[in-house]
Design an enzyme around this catalytic site. Structure first.
Site, PDB file in Angstrom:
ATOM      1  N   LYS A 142      47.868   2.312  15.897  1.00  0.00           N
ATOM      2  CA  LYS A 142      47.142   1.259  16.605  1.00  0.00           C
ATOM      3  C   LYS A 142      45.905   0.937  15.774  1.00  0.00           C
ATOM      4  O   LYS A 142      44.900   1.635  15.817  1.00  0.00           O
ATOM      5  CB  LYS A 142      46.739   1.738  18.004  1.00  0.00           C
ATOM      6  CG  LYS A 142      46.555   0.591  19.034  1.00  0.00           C
ATOM      7  CD  LYS A 142      45.420  -0.352  18.732  1.00  0.00           C
ATOM      8  CE  LYS A 142      44.099   0.230  19.141  1.00  0.00           C
ATOM      9  NZ  LYS A 142      42.956  -0.741  18.943  1.00  0.00           N
ATOM     10  N   GLU A 145      41.257  -3.773  16.520  1.00  0.00           N
ATOM     11  CA  GLU A 145      41.524  -5.204  16.724  1.00  0.00           C
ATOM     12  C   GLU A 145      40.790  -6.071  15.726  1.00  0.00           C
ATOM     13  O   GLU A 145      41.202  -7.198  15.452  1.00  0.00           O
ATOM     14  CB  GLU A 145      41.166  -5.617  18.155  1.00  0.00           C
ATOM     15  CG  GLU A 145      39.738  -5.338  18.578  1.00  0.00           C
ATOM     16  CD  GLU A 145      39.591  -4.003  19.299  1.00  0.00           C
ATOM     17  OE1 GLU A 145      38.661  -3.886  20.110  1.00  0.00           O
ATOM     18  OE2 GLU A 145      40.401  -3.085  19.038  1.00  0.00           O
ATOM     19  N   SER A 196      34.200   5.908  18.078  1.00  0.00           N
ATOM     20  CA  SER A 196      32.943   6.255  18.739  1.00  0.00           C
ATOM     21  C   SER A 196      33.079   7.504  19.599  1.00  0.00           C
ATOM     22  O   SER A 196      34.166   7.869  20.054  1.00  0.00           O
ATOM     23  CB  SER A 196      32.469   5.088  19.616  1.00  0.00           C
ATOM     24  OG  SER A 196      33.322   4.948  20.749  1.00  0.00           O
ATOM     25  N   GLU A 218      37.465  12.192  15.152  1.00  0.00           N
ATOM     26  CA  GLU A 218      36.344  12.055  14.213  1.00  0.00           C
ATOM     27  C   GLU A 218      35.467  10.960  14.771  1.00  0.00           C
ATOM     28  O   GLU A 218      35.844   9.800  14.787  1.00  0.00           O
ATOM     29  CB  GLU A 218      36.858  11.724  12.807  1.00  0.00           C
ATOM     30  CG  GLU A 218      35.794  11.895  11.733  1.00  0.00           C
ATOM     31  CD  GLU A 218      34.944  10.656  11.557  1.00  0.00           C
ATOM     32  OE1 GLU A 218      33.839  10.620  12.166  1.00  0.00           O
ATOM     33  OE2 GLU A 218      35.357   9.750  10.840  1.00  0.00           O
ATOM     34  N   CYS A 252      30.482   6.259   9.165  1.00  0.00           N
ATOM     35  CA  CYS A 252      30.164   7.384  10.044  1.00  0.00           C
ATOM     36  C   CYS A 252      29.297   8.417   9.339  1.00  0.00           C
ATOM     37  O   CYS A 252      28.547   9.147   9.980  1.00  0.00           O
ATOM     38  CB  CYS A 252      31.444   8.008  10.570  1.00  0.00           C
ATOM     39  SG  CYS A 252      32.596   8.524   9.276  1.00  0.00           S
ATOM     40  N   LYS A 302      24.178  -6.122  17.790  1.00  0.00           N
ATOM     41  CA  LYS A 302      23.824  -4.766  18.188  1.00  0.00           C
ATOM     42  C   LYS A 302      22.843  -4.144  17.196  1.00  0.00           C
ATOM     43  O   LYS A 302      21.847  -3.526  17.586  1.00  0.00           O
ATOM     44  CB  LYS A 302      25.089  -3.911  18.281  1.00  0.00           C
ATOM     45  CG  LYS A 302      24.836  -2.472  18.702  1.00  0.00           C
ATOM     46  CD  LYS A 302      26.142  -1.694  18.777  1.00  0.00           C
ATOM     47  CE  LYS A 302      25.899  -0.237  19.159  1.00  0.00           C
ATOM     48  NZ  LYS A 302      27.153   0.549  19.200  1.00  0.00           N
ATOM     49  N   GLU A 349      23.403   6.310  16.690  1.00  0.00           N
ATOM     50  CA  GLU A 349      24.156   5.864  15.515  1.00  0.00           C
ATOM     51  C   GLU A 349      24.128   4.336  15.483  1.00  0.00           C
ATOM     52  O   GLU A 349      24.799   3.670  16.271  1.00  0.00           O
ATOM     53  CB  GLU A 349      25.593   6.370  15.558  1.00  0.00           C
ATOM     54  CG  GLU A 349      26.376   6.032  14.307  1.00  0.00           C
ATOM     55  CD  GLU A 349      27.786   6.591  14.325  1.00  0.00           C
ATOM     56  OE1 GLU A 349      28.315   6.890  13.240  1.00  0.00           O
ATOM     57  OE2 GLU A 349      28.359   6.713  15.418  1.00  0.00           O
ATOM     58  N   PHE A 351      24.982   2.202  12.944  1.00  0.00           N
ATOM     59  CA  PHE A 351      26.159   1.648  12.269  1.00  0.00           C
ATOM     60  C   PHE A 351      25.842   0.304  11.618  1.00  0.00           C
ATOM     61  O   PHE A 351      26.602  -0.668  11.704  1.00  0.00           O
ATOM     62  CB  PHE A 351      27.334   1.509  13.236  1.00  0.00           C
ATOM     63  CG  PHE A 351      28.628   2.044  12.658  1.00  0.00           C
ATOM     64  CD1 PHE A 351      28.754   3.384  12.360  1.00  0.00           C
ATOM     65  CD2 PHE A 351      29.697   1.212  12.399  1.00  0.00           C
ATOM     66  CE1 PHE A 351      29.932   3.895  11.822  1.00  0.00           C
ATOM     67  CE2 PHE A 351      30.881   1.702  11.862  1.00  0.00           C
ATOM     68  CZ  PHE A 351      30.995   3.044  11.571  1.00  0.00           C
TER      69      PHE A 351
END
Length: 449
Positions: A142, A145, A196, A218, A252, A302, A349, A351
């Protein structure tokens, strides 16, 4: 030149299929926000040598299409390893079998989709070969997206390499639909997820809802990188820059907490700002680009929100901090100085391309502060003192530690984290254990020969 999109459907039994509902979703270019494509939503009789040949051919096909894919590494070295041991005590002969767990659900992140596909898929396939069995793992992938296209092209290369029907399947969709279906399905024996902490905890709960599944997770980090007074700044500053701005901060392992000892603090900040300002910003396809866009508008906003929080909490914005232009999802490489441990930008985090620089005095102090987090994925230190380096590596709570470098990798080395950064390990020979069940067989030996 942007490559032509070849595959947008689901990949099931080596065939390209539309989703049952006919639904699609858009995948967009982060460089300008344009729609790249609309994507459809929603091996058992082969010995080790044949499987190894397929993995090697897969490697060659990736090399052939390297301009399209841009990256590859291969786990074929894992194949054909010894998988059992025996014990004989005179009365009994005991040996162990390692057998594949079965169907594996592999849920990929969006930030390094090619690396994660190859790491997870090739490990599952190698586990089938590893134990000299006719049975092997099959996988349902999967992809995120935001980045489904790379998984589809890689699946097509595996089919071209000769992988039998049904061994690999790619199901596009969103976490709340396709991802939930995988984690709840009783016929899936193992879930491997990278993403996440929030979603990872939900997956772990779901994996025990109907039946007990193996789970490897992870889940990211807030990694400390420590710069001691005796560090070589000509080495430490560029590595610190790379450690946090690599992949636009979308990593990460990003060195997002940069602890600098007080004796060199001011000089380090000055040099760090220069490096951030000198990064070449551009489109991803430009080979000269050092800093590209964030993955999408949601993530861009974000990160910008975290930057605003940093300013409000009193961190000193040294450079960057703003969106670049109004096309695409670019953020300036951002450096904050005088950050304290209680600030949100030092705890969460982010990112994104945000370097947070904190001051410290002693090794004992910085170890305590570095470990004061729920994360434990990576850490690093720059120092000329071997004793200091070894003390740090021994006491820091992280699954990956670098000394006088940051972010080098080898597929032979285990990768994973402590605490909320995850469960289990990827890469390395032991990563196969996550995909194998161990069976002990004991045979009574005949008497009176």
């Amino acid at each position: 030149m942007t490559p032509k999109i070849k595959y947008t459907k689901l990949f099931i039994d080596n065939e390209w299929l539309n989703s049952k509902s006919g639904k699609t979703f858009e995948t967009r270019s982060p460089a300008d926000g344009s729609v790249i494509a609309k994507v459809a939503e929603e091996w058992r009789l082969m010995d080790a040598s044949e499987r190894g040949a397929i993995i090697n051919k897969f490697a060659n096909l990736i090399e052939r299409d390297r301009e399209y894919l841009s990256y590859f590494f291969i786990h074929s070295w894992l194949l054909n390893k010894d998988s059992f041991f025996s014990i004989t005590d005179g009365d009994f002969f005991t040996y162990t079998l390692k057998q594949p767990v079965g169907v594996c659900g592999l849920i990929l992140p969006w930030n390094v989709p090619i690396i994660m596909f190859i790491s997870k898929v090739c490990t599952a396939l190698a586990a089938g070969s590893y134990c000299f069995e006719l049975l092997g793992c099959t996988v349902i992938v999967k992809p995120a997206e935001q980045t489904p296209l790379t998984a589809l092209i890689l699946a097509s290369l595996l089919a071209e390499a000769g992988l039998p029907k049904g061994v690999i399947n790619v199901v596009n969709g969103f976490g709340e639909s396709a991802g939930v279906s995988l984690t709840h399905h009783p016929d899936i024996a193992m879930i491997s997820f990278t993403g996440s902490v929030k979603v990872g905890k939900l997956i772990q709960q779901a994996a025990g809802a109907r039946n007990l599944k193996r789970v490897t997770l992870e889940l990211g980090g807030k990694s400390p990188l420590v710069i001691m007074n005796d560090a070589d700044l000509n080495l430490a500053v560029p590595f610190a820059n790379f450690g946090v701005f690599v992949n636009q901060g979308q990593a990460c392992l990003a060195a997002s907490r940069l602890y600098v000892q007080s004796g060199i603090y001011e000089k380090f900040v000055e040099e760090a700002v220069k490096h951030a300002k000198n990064l070449k910003i551009g489109r991803p396809e430009d080979p000269n680009t050092q800093h590209g866009p964030q993955v999408g508008e949601v993530m861009m906003n974000k990160v910008l929100g975290y930057i605003e929080k940093g300013k409000k909490e009193g961190a000193k914005l040294m450079t960057g901090g703003k969106r670049i232009g109004d096309t695409g999802y670019y953020i300036e490489p951002t450096v904050f100085a005088d950050v304290t441990d209680d600030m949100i930008i030092a705890k969460d985090e982010i990112f994104g391309p945000v370097q947070c620089i904190l001051k410290f005095e002693t090794l004992d102090e910085v170890l305590e502060r570095a470990n004061n987090t729920e994360f434990g994925l990576a850490a690093g230190i720059f120092t000329k003192d071997l004793t200091t380096a070894l003390q740090f590596s021994k006491h820091v709570e992280a699954g990956n530690v670098w000394i006088n470098t940051y972010l080098p990798f080898a597929p032979q080395a285990p990768f994973g984290g402590f605490k909320d950064s995850g469960i289990g390990r990827e890469n390395g020979l032991r990563c196969l254990e996550e995909y194998l069940e161990v069976k002990t067989v004991t045979i009574a030996q005949p008497k009176n020969f």
